[in-house]
Scaffold this motif. Structure first.
Motif, PDB file in Angstrom:
ATOM      1  N   LYS A 222       0.835  -1.212   0.000  1.00 54.46           N
ATOM      2  CA  LYS A 222       0.000   0.000   0.000  1.00 54.46           C
ATOM      3  C   LYS A 222       0.875   1.270   0.000  1.00 54.46           C
ATOM      4  N   LEU A 223       1.897   1.263   0.868  1.00 58.18           N
ATOM      5  CA  LEU A 223       2.757   2.450   0.960  1.00 58.18           C
ATOM      6  C   LEU A 223       3.477   2.717  -0.363  1.00 58.18           C
ATOM      7  N   TYR A 224       3.882   1.644  -1.042  1.00 54.65           N
ATOM      8  CA  TYR A 224       4.609   1.798  -2.314  1.00 54.65           C
ATOM      9  C   TYR A 224       3.689   2.434  -3.363  1.00 54.65           C
ATOM     10  N   GLU A 225       2.439   1.973  -3.361  1.00 54.98           N
ATOM     11  CA  GLU A 225       1.477   2.525  -4.321  1.00 54.98           C
ATOM     12  C   GLU A 225       1.251   4.021  -4.051  1.00 54.98           C
ATOM     13  N   GLN A 226       1.178   4.365  -2.753  1.00 53.80           N
ATOM     14  CA  GLN A 226       0.922   5.774  -2.387  1.00 53.80           C
ATOM     15  C   GLN A 226       2.202   6.612  -2.377  1.00 53.80           C
ATOM     16  N   ASP A 227       3.342   5.978  -2.487  1.00 55.18           N
ATOM     17  CA  ASP A 227       4.645   6.631  -2.387  1.00 55.18           C
ATOM     18  C   ASP A 227       4.769   7.402  -1.061  1.00 55.18           C
ATOM     19  N   GLU A 228       4.445   6.705   0.027  1.00 49.41           N
ATOM     20  CA  GLU A 228       4.505   7.316   1.365  1.00 49.41           C
ATOM     21  C   GLU A 228       5.461   6.541   2.259  1.00 49.41           C
ATOM     22  N   MET A 229       6.289   7.260   2.978  1.00 50.87           N
ATOM     23  CA  MET A 229       7.165   6.631   3.976  1.00 50.87           C
ATOM     24  C   MET A 229       6.333   6.327   5.223  1.00 50.87           C
TER      25      MET A 229
ATOM     26  N   THR B 249       1.927  -5.689  -8.932  1.00 50.20           N
ATOM     27  CA  THR B 249       2.437  -5.010  -7.732  1.00 50.20           C
ATOM     28  C   THR B 249       2.215  -5.816  -6.449  1.00 50.20           C
ATOM     29  N   GLU B 250       1.299  -6.795  -6.511  1.00 51.31           N
ATOM     30  CA  GLU B 250       1.020  -7.611  -5.333  1.00 51.31           C
ATOM     31  C   GLU B 250       2.252  -8.436  -4.927  1.00 51.31           C
ATOM     32  N   TYR B 251       3.106  -8.708  -5.887  1.00 48.19           N
ATOM     33  CA  TYR B 251       4.291  -9.544  -5.613  1.00 48.19           C
ATOM     34  C   TYR B 251       5.492  -8.647  -5.301  1.00 48.19           C
ATOM     35  N   PRO B 252       6.107  -8.838  -4.133  1.00 50.49           N
ATOM     36  CA  PRO B 252       7.189  -7.919  -3.724  1.00 50.49           C
ATOM     37  C   PRO B 252       8.368  -7.878  -4.697  1.00 50.49           C
ATOM     38  N   VAL B 253       8.578  -8.941  -5.511  1.00 50.74           N
ATOM     39  CA  VAL B 253       9.716  -8.882  -6.447  1.00 50.74           C
ATOM     40  C   VAL B 253       9.580  -7.691  -7.391  1.00 50.74           C
ATOM     41  N   SER B 254       8.333  -7.268  -7.666  1.00 54.32           N
ATOM     42  CA  SER B 254       8.148  -6.116  -8.580  1.00 54.32           C
ATOM     43  C   SER B 254       8.779  -4.859  -7.976  1.00 54.32           C
TER      44      SER B 254
ATOM     45  N   LEU C  47      13.378   1.849   1.605  1.00 58.67           N
ATOM     46  CA  LEU C  47      13.446   2.369   2.972  1.00 58.67           C
ATOM     47  C   LEU C  47      14.822   2.136   3.577  1.00 58.67           C
ATOM     48  N   ALA C  48      15.512   1.066   3.139  1.00 57.63           N
ATOM     49  CA  ALA C  48      16.907   0.894   3.573  1.00 57.63           C
ATOM     50  C   ALA C  48      17.725   2.085   3.082  1.00 57.63           C
ATOM     51  N   MET C  49      17.405   2.566   1.862  1.00 57.37           N
ATOM     52  CA  MET C  49      18.133   3.733   1.339  1.00 57.37           C
ATOM     53  C   MET C  49      17.828   4.981   2.179  1.00 57.37           C
ATOM     54  N   SER C  50      16.559   5.157   2.548  1.00 52.63           N
ATOM     55  CA  SER C  50      16.211   6.328   3.361  1.00 52.63           C
ATOM     56  C   SER C  50      16.906   6.276   4.722  1.00 52.63           C
ATOM     57  N   VAL C  51      16.947   5.080   5.297  1.00 51.77           N
ATOM     58  CA  VAL C  51      17.616   4.927   6.591  1.00 51.77           C
ATOM     59  C   VAL C  51      19.107   5.232   6.431  1.00 51.77           C
ATOM     60  N   GLY C  52      19.694   4.732   5.339  1.00 54.81           N
ATOM     61  CA  GLY C  52      21.119   4.986   5.078  1.00 54.81           C
ATOM     62  C   GLY C  52      21.392   6.452   4.800  1.00 54.81           C
TER      63      GLY C  52
ATOM     64  N   LYS D 146       8.649  13.057  -8.343  1.00 55.51           N
ATOM     65  CA  LYS D 146       7.929  11.797  -8.580  1.00 55.51           C
ATOM     66  C   LYS D 146       8.883  10.794  -9.207  1.00 55.51           C
ATOM     67  N   LYS D 147       8.896   9.560  -8.691  1.00 56.33           N
ATOM     68  CA  LYS D 147       9.789   8.536  -9.222  1.00 56.33           C
ATOM     69  C   LYS D 147       9.005   7.254  -9.515  1.00 56.33           C
ATOM     70  N   TRP D 148       9.530   6.427 -10.452  1.00 56.22           N
ATOM     71  CA  TRP D 148       8.861   5.136 -10.703  1.00 56.22           C
ATOM     72  C   TRP D 148       9.440   4.026  -9.836  1.00 56.22           C
ATOM     73  N   GLY D 149      10.614   4.259  -9.241  1.00 57.27           N
ATOM     74  CA  GLY D 149      11.183   3.260  -8.338  1.00 57.27           C
ATOM     75  C   GLY D 149      11.534   3.942  -7.034  1.00 57.27           C
ATOM     76  N   MET D 150      12.046   3.166  -6.077  1.00 63.95           N
ATOM     77  CA  MET D 150      12.411   3.724  -4.773  1.00 63.95           C
ATOM     78  C   MET D 150      11.265   4.553  -4.188  1.00 63.95           C
TER      79      MET D 150
END
Ligand SMILES: Cc1cc2nc3c(=O)[nH]c(=O)nc-3n(C[C@H](O)[C@H](O)[C@H](O)COP(=O)(O)OP(=O)(O)OC[C@H]3O[C@@H](n4cnc5c(N)ncnc54)[C@H](O)[C@@H]3O)c2cc1C
Length: 396
Positions: free
Chosen positions: A32-39, A355-360, A85-90, A202-206
């Protein structure tokens, strides 16, 4: 003489603690968070409760007094659920606060680090500008001294955590005639400072890791906000890039591991032609390549982290072995991660495209590691430059 590649008990406990949290608290929210692009709003406070916001920081500031190996391990473990989120933490812990810790005065550290460790403060680091990416030293953000203040004008782009940061560390030219020798480092509180503006990119990844285009318009900073001395920024920047490249390799490593584990599970469960697809040699070949790639990436990254931990001064940058090893670690992790994630999608077939599958998410996020923290091309230039050094002796 023996070589020990095993984690010690303390490191295993650290990994288990972070994994328990990431797989139970973070994982259920991610789609859900990925779809909304929310931390996740409480991400850093949660990590503060786990005690992993300042893995390499001194205990007096609330840190865990461990090293870059453990920092890398924490980022890898978060990256198994979310590379972004690992990137944001880093970006907060290593790019901003660790850089700050290594160069600030004790007074400055007391003001900032305890709140970084408990998760009250989120940090970001500003190097890149709209017209100064790979050629970072050509930055044009200016800091002009007026009385006991600096007046800042310019902009920084692609800044991870920019839209949510409480503390920002950034570089600006204080003496442009001296080119790279005329760069200084500053910190400030973006949410409380006039003349600072931020636009979310706006980004398509991360997605979930917020990225900002930041502008400074006649922004006034007290002279006490200078870190590490006037015109000393280039050493801070290049030293920081080494620990950044090493520890942020963990984001890619976590995704690589997730892609492999999710693909093994899926390949055993998915039946086609009356058999699990795991029984087909072309699928097995991919899994074998993914495993080999992940293990090689892991050895490169942890070896560089252990090398850095063993260095007394932790000095990186031009003319050091650390510069070459850090660039090589992220170069390898980035390019291998992109391949591994593509194989994971292929093994998942059409479901991997959903998008349901985390590998995406891992697939979309991995591409960043060919670009961020200096592109693959720039990392190759650094490695080649260091190999051609006159005093280069052994290909460690
Ligand atoms: C999601 C995200 C998060 C980021 N987070 C941060 C952050 O927190 N802080 C920060 O300061 N920056 C951040 N960055 C910026 C990142 O470090 C830069 O994007 C990167 O350094 C490349 O700069 P550029 O995008 O301007 O590309 P450019 O420098 O314009 O490069 C474009 C292409 O040309 C190639 N190229 C350039 N010069 C050469 C050369 N001499 N030889 C061969 N090829 C060359 C590059 O490799 C690349 O392929 C982030 C970027 C992204 C996308």
């Amino acid at each position: 003489m023996s070589l020990n590649f095993d984690f010690n008990e303390e490191q295993i406990m650290l990994e288990e603690t972070v994994w328990r949290w990431a797989s139970t608290w973070l994982e259920p929210q991610m789609e859900k968070l990925y779809e909304q692009d929310e931390m996740p709003p409480n991400l850093f406070k949660e990590l503060g409760k786990l005690g992993v916001n300042g893995v390499a920081f001194e205990e007096e500031y609330g840190g865990a007094a461990l090293g870059y190996v453990e920092t890398l391990l924490v980022y890898e473990t978060i990256g198994r659920v979310s590379n972004a989120l690992a990137m944001s933490v880093g970006a907060s812990q290593t790019l901003c606060f660790d850089n700050f810790r290594r160069n600030a005065t004790n007074e400055q550290k007391k003001l900032i680090l305890p709140k970084a460790c408990n998760g009250e403060y989120i940090g970001c680091l500003g190097i890149t500008e709209p017209n100064a990416g790979s050629d970072a030293m050509s930055m044009s953000t200016r800091a002009i001294k007026k009385g006991n203040k600096y007046i800042i004008n310019g902009s920084k782009t692609f800044i991870t955590n920019g839209p949510v940061a409480d503390v920002m560390v950034f570089y600006a030219k204080t003496d442009p005639d001296k080119k790279s020798r005329g760069i200084s480092t500053f910190f400030f509180f973006p949410k409380k400072t006039k003349g600072f503006y931020c636009e979310k990119i706006k980004k398509w990844g991360m997605r979930t890791s917020p990225t900002g285009l930041l502008t400074f318009e006649d922004m006034e900073l007290p002279e006490e906000n200078l870190i590490g001395g006037l015109n000393r920024g280039v050493a801070i920047l290049t030293n920081g890039l080494c620990t950044e490249r090493i520890t942020l390799s963990g984001c890619s490593l976590g995704s690589q591991r997730a892609c492999l584990e999710l693909s093994i599970k899926y390949a055993k469960e998915r039946i086609q032609f009356g058999k699990p697809i795991a029984s087909f040699q072309m699928i097995q070949e991919k899994l074998a390549n993914m495993y080999t790639g992940y293990i090689s990436s892991k050895l490169m990254a942890y070896r560089a982290a252990a090398f850095c931990d063993a260095l007394e001064n932790k000095k990186g940058g031009k003319g050091t072995d650390l510069d070459r090893m850090a660039a090589a670690a992220l170069l390898y992790c980035g390019e291998m991660g992109t391949k591994i994630a593509a194989d994971a999608i292929q093994i998942h077939g059409g479901y991997g495209y959903c998008t349901e599958y985390p590998v995406s998410r891992h697939y979309l996020d991995q591409k960043l590691w060919d670009i961020g923290a200096g592109t693959s091309e720039i990392r190759r230039m650094i490695i080649a430059r260091e190999l051609m050094r006159d005093d280069f002796q052994s290909a460690r």
